[in-house]
Motif scaffolding. Structure first.
Motif, PDB file in Angstrom:
ATOM      1  N   ILE A  53       0.853  -1.199   0.000  1.00  0.00           N
ATOM      2  CA  ILE A  53       0.000   0.000   0.000  1.00  0.00           C
ATOM      3  C   ILE A  53       0.886   1.246   0.000  1.00  0.00           C
ATOM      4  O   ILE A  53       1.449   1.607   1.031  1.00  0.00           O
ATOM      5  N   PRO A  54       1.014   1.927  -1.158  1.00  0.00           N
ATOM      6  CA  PRO A  54       1.886   3.109  -1.214  1.00  0.00           C
ATOM      7  C   PRO A  54       1.527   4.161  -0.166  1.00  0.00           C
ATOM      8  O   PRO A  54       2.400   4.745   0.457  1.00  0.00           O
ATOM      9  N   LEU A  55       0.216   4.394   0.041  1.00  0.00           N
ATOM     10  CA  LEU A  55      -0.217   5.433   0.987  1.00  0.00           C
ATOM     11  C   LEU A  55      -0.686   4.804   2.307  1.00  0.00           C
ATOM     12  O   LEU A  55      -1.704   5.187   2.865  1.00  0.00           O
ATOM     13  N   LEU A  56       0.075   3.847   2.810  1.00  0.00           N
ATOM     14  CA  LEU A  56      -0.316   3.114   4.028  1.00  0.00           C
ATOM     15  C   LEU A  56      -0.556   4.059   5.201  1.00  0.00           C
ATOM     16  O   LEU A  56      -1.614   4.041   5.825  1.00  0.00           O
ATOM     17  N   PHE A  57       0.417   4.910   5.505  1.00  0.00           N
ATOM     18  CA  PHE A  57       0.280   5.818   6.645  1.00  0.00           C
ATOM     19  C   PHE A  57      -0.716   6.941   6.340  1.00  0.00           C
ATOM     20  O   PHE A  57      -1.481   7.358   7.209  1.00  0.00           O
ATOM     21  N   GLU A  58      -0.698   7.408   5.076  1.00  0.00           N
ATOM     22  CA  GLU A  58      -1.570   8.519   4.696  1.00  0.00           C
ATOM     23  C   GLU A  58      -3.050   8.142   4.823  1.00  0.00           C
ATOM     24  O   GLU A  58      -3.901   9.010   5.017  1.00  0.00           O
ATOM     25  N   THR A  59      -3.371   6.843   4.681  1.00  0.00           N
ATOM     26  CA  THR A  59      -4.771   6.395   4.698  1.00  0.00           C
ATOM     27  C   THR A  59      -5.122   5.637   5.979  1.00  0.00           C
ATOM     28  O   THR A  59      -6.200   5.047   6.069  1.00  0.00           O
ATOM     29  N   GLY A  60      -4.214   5.627   6.964  1.00  0.00           N
ATOM     30  CA  GLY A  60      -4.495   4.924   8.216  1.00  0.00           C
ATOM     31  C   GLY A  60      -4.416   3.414   8.090  1.00  0.00           C
ATOM     32  O   GLY A  60      -4.926   2.677   8.938  1.00  0.00           O
ATOM     33  N   GLY A  61      -3.766   2.935   7.036  1.00  0.00           N
ATOM     34  CA  GLY A  61      -3.692   1.495   6.772  1.00  0.00           C
ATOM     35  C   GLY A  61      -2.893   0.703   7.798  1.00  0.00           C
ATOM     36  O   GLY A  61      -3.061  -0.513   7.904  1.00  0.00           O
ATOM     37  N   GLU A  62      -2.036   1.376   8.567  1.00  0.00           N
ATOM     38  CA  GLU A  62      -1.222   0.627   9.545  1.00  0.00           C
ATOM     39  C   GLU A  62      -2.090  -0.044  10.605  1.00  0.00           C
ATOM     40  O   GLU A  62      -1.680  -1.030  11.228  1.00  0.00           O
ATOM     41  N   GLY A  63      -3.317   0.460  10.784  1.00  0.00           N
ATOM     42  CA  GLY A  63      -4.230  -0.151  11.748  1.00  0.00           C
ATOM     43  C   GLY A  63      -4.794  -1.488  11.287  1.00  0.00           C
ATOM     44  O   GLY A  63      -5.363  -2.230  12.089  1.00  0.00           O
ATOM     45  N   ARG A  64      -4.631  -1.807   9.988  1.00  0.00           N
ATOM     46  CA  ARG A  64      -5.183  -3.052   9.423  1.00  0.00           C
ATOM     47  C   ARG A  64      -4.139  -4.151   9.300  1.00  0.00           C
ATOM     48  O   ARG A  64      -4.456  -5.233   8.807  1.00  0.00           O
ATOM     49  N   VAL A  65      -2.901  -3.873   9.695  1.00  0.00           N
ATOM     50  CA  VAL A  65      -1.833  -4.853   9.495  1.00  0.00           C
ATOM     51  C   VAL A  65      -1.174  -5.190  10.835  1.00  0.00           C
ATOM     52  O   VAL A  65      -1.337  -4.477  11.815  1.00  0.00           O
ATOM     53  N   ASP A  66      -0.433  -6.312  10.852  1.00  0.00           N
ATOM     54  CA  ASP A  66       0.223  -6.755  12.085  1.00  0.00           C
ATOM     55  C   ASP A  66       1.600  -6.121  12.271  1.00  0.00           C
ATOM     56  O   ASP A  66       2.077  -5.989  13.394  1.00  0.00           O
ATOM     57  N   ALA A  67       2.241  -5.759  11.181  1.00  0.00           N
ATOM     58  CA  ALA A  67       3.536  -5.079  11.242  1.00  0.00           C
ATOM     59  C   ALA A  67       3.736  -4.327   9.934  1.00  0.00           C
ATOM     60  O   ALA A  67       3.170  -4.695   8.900  1.00  0.00           O
ATOM     61  N   PHE A  87       7.998  15.772  -9.338  1.00  0.00           N
ATOM     62  CA  PHE A  87       8.650  15.027  -8.253  1.00  0.00           C
ATOM     63  C   PHE A  87       8.395  15.719  -6.913  1.00  0.00           C
ATOM     64  O   PHE A  87       8.004  15.079  -5.935  1.00  0.00           O
ATOM     65  N   ALA A  88       8.566  17.039  -6.892  1.00  0.00           N
ATOM     66  CA  ALA A  88       8.356  17.808  -5.654  1.00  0.00           C
ATOM     67  C   ALA A  88       6.909  17.669  -5.170  1.00  0.00           C
ATOM     68  O   ALA A  88       6.660  17.486  -3.973  1.00  0.00           O
ATOM     69  N   ALA A  89       5.944  17.705  -6.102  1.00  0.00           N
ATOM     70  CA  ALA A  89       4.521  17.586  -5.731  1.00  0.00           C
ATOM     71  C   ALA A  89       4.215  16.193  -5.183  1.00  0.00           C
ATOM     72  O   ALA A  89       3.483  16.044  -4.197  1.00  0.00           O
ATOM     73  N   LEU A  90       4.799  15.174  -5.812  1.00  0.00           N
ATOM     74  CA  LEU A  90       4.568  13.794  -5.358  1.00  0.00           C
ATOM     75  C   LEU A  90       5.146  13.573  -3.961  1.00  0.00           C
ATOM     76  O   LEU A  90       4.501  12.980  -3.103  1.00  0.00           O
ATOM     77  N   VAL A  91       6.355  14.074  -3.740  1.00  0.00           N
ATOM     78  CA  VAL A  91       6.999  13.904  -2.423  1.00  0.00           C
ATOM     79  C   VAL A  91       6.213  14.675  -1.357  1.00  0.00           C
ATOM     80  O   VAL A  91       6.006  14.191  -0.245  1.00  0.00           O
ATOM     81  N   ALA A  92       5.735  15.867  -1.723  1.00  0.00           N
ATOM     82  CA  ALA A  92       4.993  16.704  -0.768  1.00  0.00           C
ATOM     83  C   ALA A  92       3.687  16.044  -0.332  1.00  0.00           C
ATOM     84  O   ALA A  92       3.211  16.267   0.783  1.00  0.00           O
ATOM     85  N   ALA A  93       3.108  15.204  -1.212  1.00  0.00           N
ATOM     86  CA  ALA A  93       1.821  14.564  -0.906  1.00  0.00           C
ATOM     87  C   ALA A  93       1.986  13.324  -0.021  1.00  0.00           C
ATOM     88  O   ALA A  93       0.999  12.746   0.412  1.00  0.00           O
ATOM     89  N   GLN A  94       3.243  12.910   0.213  1.00  0.00           N
ATOM     90  CA  GLN A  94       3.484  11.689   0.980  1.00  0.00           C
ATOM     91  C   GLN A  94       4.059  12.017   2.357  1.00  0.00           C
ATOM     92  O   GLN A  94       4.731  13.036   2.532  1.00  0.00           O
ATOM     93  N   VAL A  95       3.785  11.139   3.322  1.00  0.00           N
ATOM     94  CA  VAL A  95       4.409  11.258   4.644  1.00  0.00           C
ATOM     95  C   VAL A  95       5.926  11.193   4.432  1.00  0.00           C
ATOM     96  O   VAL A  95       6.412  10.342   3.687  1.00  0.00           O
TER      97      VAL A  95
END
Length: 198
Positions: free
Chosen positions: A110-124, A150-158
Motif C-alpha cells: 500500500i503506497p499510501l499506508l500511513f496517509e490512509t491509516g492502513g497501519e491499523g489493518r496490518v500486524d507489522a 517530483f516535488a509535488a509527489l513527495v509533498a503529498a506523501q508522509v
C-alpha cells in the motif's frame, strides 16, 4: 495469518521489494495494480462523473486525471473517496482467499499506508527506503517526470524519516538487490515468531 503492510515513498524500491516477497512464496496484494484494474472498469463511471473529460474509450486516462488532481488536495480527496473503498474491497477478497489457502504470511503493498491509516489493518509495517539522493535520481529517470512533478509527489506523501520511525521493519534498497532480498528473508524469519495483532 500474519499481515505485513509494505510501504515506501516514490522511488524507494517498494515494487522491487514486493517482488522479493512474492519470490519467497508470500501472497502480495498490490494496491496500485488494483487501482489500474479499477481505472479500466469498475471506477470509470464514478471518476468521469466527478472529473468530466478524464476518461477515454471507457477507461480512465491516467495523465488527464493526474493533471486534474496533482497539487489540488480537494480534488485528490474526491478521487480517494471513490477509489479507496473499491481497493479495500479487493484487499478483503485477497485476504479471504489467502486465509482459505492457509497462507502463514501475506503482504499488503500500500503506497499510501500511513496517509490512509492502513497501519491499523496490518500486524507489522515494512518501510522500503533509500537515500534522498538515490530516490531523486531514480524518480527523475522515469518518462515524463519533472522536478516540479517530483516535488509535488513527495509533498503529498508522509516524509521518509517519519515512515522509518513508524516502521516495524526497514528494507534499505540503497545497497543493491541481493542485500534487499536478504533483508526480506530476515523479516520473514522474524514474523514467524510474532503473534498477529488481528
Amino acid at each position: 495469518m500474519f499481515i505485513l503492510g509494505l510501504t515506501g515513498s516514490i522511488g524507494m524500491g517498494k515494487s522491487t521489494t514486493a517482488k522479493f516477497f512474492a519470490e519467497a512464496g508470500v501472497p502480495v496484494h498490490d494496491a496500485d495494480a488494483a487501482v489500474h484494474r479499477l481505472y479500466d472498469g469498475e471506477a470509470v463511471a464514478a471518476i468521469e462523473a466527478a472529473f468530466p473529460g478524464t476518461t477515454v474509450d471507457g477507461k480512465v486516462d491516467r495523465q488527464r486525471l493526474a493533471a486534474r488532481v496533482l497539487g489540488d488536495p480537494a480534488a485528490r480527496k474526491r478521487l480517494e473517496a471513490i477509489v479507496h473503498p473499491l481497493v479495500r474491497q479487493s484487499e478483503l477478497r485477497f485476504l479471504d482467499e489467502a486465509r482459505a489457502h492457509n497462507a502463514p504470511v501475506v503482504v499488503l503493498d500500500i503506497p499510501l499506508l500511513f496517509e490512509t491509516g492502513g497501519e491499523g489493518r496490518v500486524d507489522a509495517v515494512v518501510v522500503v527506503s533509500a537515500s534522498a539522493d538515490l530516490q531523486r535520481a531514480r524518480v527523475l529517470q522515469r518518462p515524463g517526470m519533472t522536478e516540479e512533478k517530483f516535488a509535488a509527489l513527495v509533498a503529498a506523501q508522509v516524509p521518509d524519516a517519519d515512515k522509518r520511525r513508524r516502521a516495524n521493519f526497514i528494507v534499505d534498497t540503497g545497497e543493491g538487490f541481493d542485500a534487499a532480498r536478504a533483508q526480506v528473508r530476515d523479516i520473514l524469519d522474524a514474523v514467524r515468531n510474532m503473534p498477529p495483532r488481528h
